[in-house]
Design an enzyme around this catalytic site. Structure first.
Site, PDB file in Angstrom:
ATOM      1  N   SER A 140       0.784  -0.933  -0.171  1.00 18.45           N
ATOM      2  CA  SER A 140      -0.275  -0.094   0.102  1.00 18.45           C
ATOM      3  C   SER A 140       0.595   1.558   0.255  1.00 18.45           C
ATOM      4  O   SER A 140       2.339   0.901   0.848  1.00 18.45           O
ATOM      5  CB  SER A 140      -0.898   0.056   1.181  1.00 18.45           C
ATOM      6  OG  SER A 140      -1.113   1.319   1.574  1.00 18.45           O
ATOM      7  N   TYR A 153      -2.419  -0.434  10.563  1.00 14.69           N
ATOM      8  CA  TYR A 153      -2.066  -1.402   9.200  1.00 14.69           C
ATOM      9  C   TYR A 153      -0.976  -0.269   8.689  1.00 14.69           C
ATOM     10  O   TYR A 153      -0.339  -1.158   7.707  1.00 14.69           O
ATOM     11  CB  TYR A 153      -3.582  -0.537   8.621  1.00 14.69           C
ATOM     12  CG  TYR A 153      -3.477  -0.613   6.752  1.00 14.69           C
ATOM     13  CD1 TYR A 153      -4.302  -2.230   6.775  1.00 14.69           C
ATOM     14  CD2 TYR A 153      -3.248   0.084   5.679  1.00 14.69           C
ATOM     15  CE1 TYR A 153      -4.725  -1.766   5.138  1.00 14.69           C
ATOM     16  CE2 TYR A 153      -2.898  -0.253   4.553  1.00 14.69           C
ATOM     17  CZ  TYR A 153      -4.080  -1.201   4.839  1.00 14.69           C
ATOM     18  OH  TYR A 153      -3.794  -1.822   2.927  1.00 14.69           O
TER      19      TYR A 153
END
Length: 258
Positions: A140, A153
């Site tokens: 990401s 995350y």
């Protein structure tokens, strides 16, 4: 090593394991790799979604909770002749650090960092023996940048970037490459599911989250589509990618250019 017949699909004869294949990016990756000739093992924690995805691509469904190392071991991946591993499965939780449930933090790390390590560990001996393998990790932009309220995350994705580089160094002389694909916000259930949490954490209405929060730092004001990510994954598994190793492919609409 599988030799390619002239005119055959570029991944003909290859077996690809895709995690989180039941929806979103994982489903798009499964479909794209199958279109390019791979036999796809579609792994998901949801058995119905895994079965439906496998049926759609003519592959095989695998069901496992990737937060459980014993469940990963029970898959017996070392004997499956896996040529391509796409680590895609992930979950999200949005909360300030002081309110972040430690058990939830650990769960996110087990699924998004420990599981990729365990899966790579299981398939690498077969790849090394064959002299060919592709490890692609769906990371990401949060593997490169941080956002408030996403401590688990962001730290898991940063860790995944480091793991990929280690795998790249260890596999380089054995025909195995490892790379990451790093999209910004993708039009998936994972992103749609965090809108309420983002609205609550930032104190704004839900209909303002996309522009005010998710795309605020992205010059290209649109969500990334799953098939865009899938095509980049496929490139990293296909012809012409053998010297691409230890790289991180940003698909963030210019976020990290600023």
């Amino acid at each position: 090593m599988t030799s390619l017949t002239p005119g055959a699909p570029e991944l003909a004869g290859r077996t690809a394991l895709v995690t989180g294949a039941g929806s979103g990016i994982g489903r798009a990756v499964a479909e794209t790799l199958a279109d390019r000739g791979a036999t796809v093992l579609a792994l998901d924690v949801d058995g119905d979604r895994a079965t439906e995805a496998a049926r759609a691509v003519g592959g095989e469904a695998l069901v496992a909770d990737l937060s459980d190392p014993a469940a990963i071991d029970a898959l017996g991946l070392g004997s499956r002749g896996i040529d391509v591993l796409v680590n895609n499965a992930g979950i999200q939780h949005v909360a300030p650090v002081e309110e972040f449930d430690p058990d939830r933090f650990a769960l996110i790390h087990r699924i998004m960092l420990q599981a990729p390590f365990l899966l790579a560990r299981a398939v690498l001996p077969g790849m090394y023996a064959a002299g060919w393998g592709r490890l692609v990790h769906v990371s990401s932009v949060h593997g490169h940048r941080a956002s408030a309220y996403k401590s688990a995350y962001v730290s898991a994705k940063h860790g995944l970037e480091g793991l990929s580089k280690v795998l790249a160094l260890e596999g380089a002389a054995k025909g195995v490459t490892s790379n990451t694909v790093c999209p910004g916000y993708v039009r998936t259930p994972l992103v749609e599911g965090q809108i309420a949490d983002q609205a609550r954490s930032h104190g704004i209405p839900e209909d303002e989250v996309l522009d005010t929060v998710l795309l605020a730092r992205t010059p290209v004001k649109r969500l990334v589509e799953p098939d865009e990510v899938a095509r980049t994954v496929a490139y990293l598994c296909g012809p012409g990618s053998q010297s691409v190793n230890g790289s991180s492919f940003l698909m963030d609409g210019g976020w990290t250019a600023q």
